[in-house]
Design an enzyme around this catalytic site. Sequence first.
Site, PDB file in Angstrom:
ATOM      1  N   SER A  28     -77.881 126.136 -15.496  1.00 29.36           N
ATOM      2  CA  SER A  28     -77.427 125.580 -16.776  1.00 29.36           C
ATOM      3  C   SER A  28     -78.168 124.340 -17.257  1.00 29.36           C
ATOM      4  CB  SER A  28     -75.929 125.268 -16.706  1.00 29.36           C
ATOM      5  OG  SER A  28     -75.185 126.440 -16.830  1.00 29.36           O
ATOM      6  N   SER A  73     -75.759 126.759 -19.714  1.00 33.29           N
ATOM      7  CA  SER A  73     -74.688 126.279 -20.553  1.00 33.29           C
ATOM      8  C   SER A  73     -74.962 124.938 -21.228  1.00 33.29           C
ATOM      9  CB  SER A  73     -73.398 126.156 -19.734  1.00 33.29           C
ATOM     10  OG  SER A  73     -73.542 125.170 -18.741  1.00 33.29           O
ATOM     11  N   LYS A 127     -73.358 115.741 -21.874  1.00 37.24           N
ATOM     12  CA  LYS A 127     -72.715 117.059 -21.972  1.00 37.24           C
ATOM     13  C   LYS A 127     -71.197 116.892 -21.953  1.00 37.24           C
ATOM     14  CE  LYS A 127     -72.847 121.636 -19.730  1.00 37.24           C
ATOM     15  NZ  LYS A 127     -73.353 122.409 -18.581  1.00 37.24           N
TER      16      LYS A 127
END
Lengths: 89, 485
Positions: free
Chosen positions: B178, B154, B79
């Site tokens: 997330s 997210s 990420k």
Amino acid sequence: MDIDIRHIAKLSRLKISEDELSGYEKEMASIIAMVESMPEINDELTVDSENVMELRSDDNVGSGYSRDEMLSNAPKTVAGCVVVPKTVD
Amino acid sequence: MELYEYSASELSGMLSKREISSVELTKSVLKRADDTEPKIDAYLRIDPEMSLKMAENADKLIASGEASSRLAGIPVGIKDNISTRGIPTTCASKMLENYVPVFNATVVDKLVSAGCVISGKLNMDEFAMGSSTETSYFKTTKNPFDLSCVPGGSSGGSAAAVSSGSAVVALGSDTGGSIRQPASLCGIVGLKPTYGSVSRYGLVAFASSLDQIGPFGRTVRDVALLQDEIQGRDPMDATSAQRSYTSLFDSIDGNIKGLKIGIPKEYFGKGIKPEVAKSVTDSVERLKSLGAEVMPISLPSTDYALSAYYIIACAEASSNLARFDGVKYGYRAKDCDGLIDMYEKTRSEGFGREVKRRIMLGTFVLSSGYFDAYYKKAKLLQKRIQREFADAFGSVDVIITPTSPSEAFKIGDRISDPLSMYAADICTVTVNIAGLPAVSVPCGYSSEGLPYGMQIIGRKFDEKTVLNTALAHENAFGGFRRPEL
């Protein structure tokens, strides 16, 4: 509740334009209305004993990165220093 | 079957027996990304040359017999809020568009020394603020099961890449859901580990008391493998827990005889789609037939958790994001009239709308005259929620709930209404507030074929029971169902 977005923006170091103002006001008002549903709790707020952070024993040791490396992401540097707009006349 | 389709645990065996090479595997994953990225947009950056170089090194490591990790040679997606030395780390924000870290996050250092291959940096909501990847400055990731739907957020890029095969496993971060919510929406497994079990050093901070890095995989065992690699004490993170860790991969067998499962009624009522609730209830029945004991429990403060969460998270964010001022790194606005003007212009131009709103909300709840009414109350509520979980774990081993109140929603549907977007996290935020571990596993599909997810919550540092329950479920329900792309 009326929220003074301009004041909050100033505290947050943000500029909010006229066009954006009413949108933010509306959204913030709806979020504040949601959080106001929280119940009254009369407990004392205490320090979390379980997650006390410990001081690092090495907290005085340098990072091991060179000055140039550390400054490599700075938007503007001169002679190994970060340059910012003039603050004192 | 192409190499990218295998699970990490299968590939691990193939690599160590030298049936395949890491270069072959990495090429297969990169080829898959070539095919899927035009549709999915999971990655912000792929560097084939770098990945193949890492793969060559992994092959040498394996050939020398010195590979100590089961993940040696396996491509992992990262990420884009996790720092990677020499590789841009943007947090999907204009503010960090050109930021190149000079150091690795501890988790990245661990993966690199294990011989993993970095497959690329993955899209996300800007500074991890969002539940759909739509707040990314660069692009919106699409759900592999339906390209008109969001992948969740997210960590939506991480979930979509693993689901579509352009990464074997991936790292994400979870502040309020997330990891788990995108795992649920993309039909894969995602673990939010106990707060303190994985180092946050090098994770760009959103809400430091809630943030936690964790793994995504297509199977429970893959998630265990990656968690084994990243967990552990780190002196560079003062909140990292001082304890020893054992291998999760080696300790789970899917046997849940005698396991006590608590079902909190608050997570099955208002706001939860009945089809989602039913798929979770059906899955719990399957676990019961495997020898688990199921009992109703109550977590009465759940209704207020979302409010407490947004206050605490935004308060911390307003403080954490104060560092982005255009001085030392990141974006700096042009033509500024003095220092204050530079701060304000830089932040106004560099941050997106959602980030600015959360910074202002956090500033507001911490501002003079409002602290007691909001922040203090939220912290007291946090204590109460923690206590309710602790009480529940006195009589049960795991707690099971839906992960997300519905399946994936359409791109554009919620982005202009923050409250409906925030509601996507209604089942997951309590876990962060209480610092507990929880995994999301696929547990059913809508009539349109979109995945539903089930959340299994455990006691602090009891990832073993959480993943073991997930494995029992996976064995009974069936594994990953590949989306048709």
